[in-house]
Write an enzyme that holds these catalytic residues in place. Structure first.
Site, short mmCIF file in Angstrom:
data_model
loop_
_atom_site.label_atom_id
_atom_site.label_comp_id
_atom_site.label_asym_id
_atom_site.label_seq_id
_atom_site.Cartn_x
_atom_site.Cartn_y
_atom_site.Cartn_z
N PHE A 1 5.45 4.65 1.06
CA PHE A 1 4.85 3.35 1.34
C PHE A 1 4.27 3.35 2.75
O PHE A 1 4.84 3.88 3.68
CB PHE A 1 5.83 2.20 1.15
CG PHE A 1 7.24 2.45 1.62
CD1 PHE A 1 8.23 2.74 0.71
CD2 PHE A 1 7.56 2.34 2.96
CE1 PHE A 1 9.54 2.94 1.14
CE2 PHE A 1 8.86 2.54 3.40
CZ PHE A 1 9.85 2.85 2.48
N SER A 2 3.09 2.72 2.88
CA SER A 2 2.36 2.78 4.14
C SER A 2 1.92 1.42 4.66
O SER A 2 1.38 1.32 5.76
CB SER A 2 1.14 3.70 4.01
OG SER A 2 0.37 3.38 2.86
N SER A 3 2.13 0.36 3.91
CA SER A 3 1.91 -1.00 4.40
C SER A 3 2.73 -1.95 3.54
O SER A 3 2.97 -1.68 2.36
CB SER A 3 0.43 -1.39 4.35
OG SER A 3 0.19 -2.57 5.08
N GLN B 1 0.86 -1.20 0.00
CA GLN B 1 0.00 0.00 0.00
C GLN B 1 0.89 1.24 0.00
O GLN B 1 1.93 1.27 0.66
CB GLN B 1 -0.92 0.03 1.23
CG GLN B 1 -1.92 1.19 1.21
CD GLN B 1 -2.51 1.47 2.59
OE1 GLN B 1 -1.80 1.89 3.49
NE2 GLN B 1 -3.80 1.23 2.74
#
Length: 371
Positions: free
Chosen positions: A72-74, A57
């Site tokens: 980027f967050s996950s 994600q």
């Protein structure tokens, strides 16, 4: 991987918890490529089976399209790190585990396969990520409890826990995790300071009275920050307005550029400096024409400092201004690290109690003094 996790590794493949569209991370270059299972299933499977982190994600879900996003967050962590941390966690039958940071759900699935779904709870702050993980876990046959919520407060409804593991980087460890643990329980958390990106996993054992948890750092790691603890980077012009360099205190240092900049996120020197110089961030400019400036900004006030290295000079010029003499603090911390024999990550440890975090060197009785 410790031998006791080998069966779970065979039975619970990471590929069962990955989305069709993902972005493998090249550790050497820091770049990401796009891999689409529909368009190239062989490449997708090759990356799914690799020992590399995979971004799943971008931009807290606001990103659309196949190209990489901005932040980027996950992600799905590299398997070698996943199993190293699970070995540190040291879980056994009959224990209850709380995971902070569900991500794809693979780590929770490994725990649930080992312990049973009823003894694993996982918390995820992102509703879409939590929903996707829940679907993957149900589809795989491990319908454990996936909570959409703020992991910083833990999950008191199922406490006490024998083990708590965080899969996101923290700068503040919530005492709620200690309070929700059973005496003798283990809290495993990637922890670092704002000084730089360097982190290490702290394996904290909860005291019998439940009022603190303490233990050594086990290994250097690099994780996405817990969203509530992301660093808001200082605006340079708010610290160093026009003319500020002329009014700053000027000095010099014989410290070499390589001594200060280290070798990257996994360099224990930067980690140690952060323990001794709290509430400070630093950044090194790109080197141009044999010149590099390294900046320091205070997070509790507008103190700042910069040291300017030049390849053709043996001394670097230093400018600093504000209530804190940040360069003096950094230089003193570096000298302390040298005097202690350049300790690595595993010589440091952390104690967490109701008053916050207390880093130490070699023993909880030897605190790392800060200002």
């Amino acid at each position: 991987m410790s031998p006791d996790w080998a069966e779970a590794y065979r039975a619970v493949p990471r590929s069962s918890f990955l989305p069709d569209l993902m972005w493998p991370h090249d550790m050497a270059t820091g770049r990401h490529i796009t891999v689409d299972k529909v368009r190239d299933p062989q490449a997708w499977q090759r990356h799914a089976d690799s020992d590399a982190p995979l971004v799943t994600q971008w931009d807290d879900g606001a990103h659309e399209g196949p190209a990489p996003g901005t932040t980027f967050s996950s992600s799905s962590s590299m398997p070698s790190l996943v199993f190293s941390m699970l070995s540190d966690l040291d879980v056994g039958p009959g224990q209850r585990v709380l995971e902070i940071g569900t991500g794809t759900g693979w780590n929770a699935a490994l725990l649930a396969h080992r312990l049973g779904p009823a003894d694993v709870v996982t918390v995820e702050v992102d509703g879409a990520v939590a929903g996707q993980a829940r679907e993957s876990l149900d589809r795989f046959g491990l319908p454990l409890e996936v909570v959409h919520g703020d992991g910083f407060v833990g999950y008191a409804e199922r406490a006490p826990y024998d083990r708590i593991i965080a899969t996101c980087g923290l700068r503040k460890v919530p005492f709620a995790w200690v309070a929700q643990s059973a005496p003798g329980g283990v809290v495993l958390v990637p922890w670092g300071t704002y000084y730089g990106p360097g982190e290490a996993t702290a394996r904290l054992v909860v005291a019998e009275d439940g009022r603190s948890a303490s233990g050594p750092f086990t290994r250097p790691v690099a994780f996405m920050r817990m969203r509530a603890q992301r660093c808001v980077w200082p605006r340079h012009d708010a610290y160093v307005p026009a003319g500020a360099m002329d009014a700053a205190e000027i000095s010099s240092t014989t410290m070499r550029e390589t001594e200060l900049c280290g070798t990257g996120s996994f360099d224990p020197m930067g980690f140690a400096l952060g323990l001794r110089v709290p509430d400070v961030v630093h950044v090194a400019d790109r080197k141009r024409d044999g010149r590099r400036a390294v900046w320091f900004y205070g997070l509790s006030d507008t103190s700042w400092a910069v040291v300017v290295f030049r390849d053709d000079r043996t001394e670097a010029k230093v400018y600093q201004s504000g209530p804190r003499h940040l360069w003096d603090e950094v230089a003193a911390a570096h000298a302390w690290w040298e005097e202690q024999g350049r300790p690595g990550f595993t010589r440091f440890g952390l104690t967490v109690d109701g008053d916050g975090e207390h880093p130490w060197l070699d023993s909880p009785d030897n605190p790392v003094a800060t200002r």
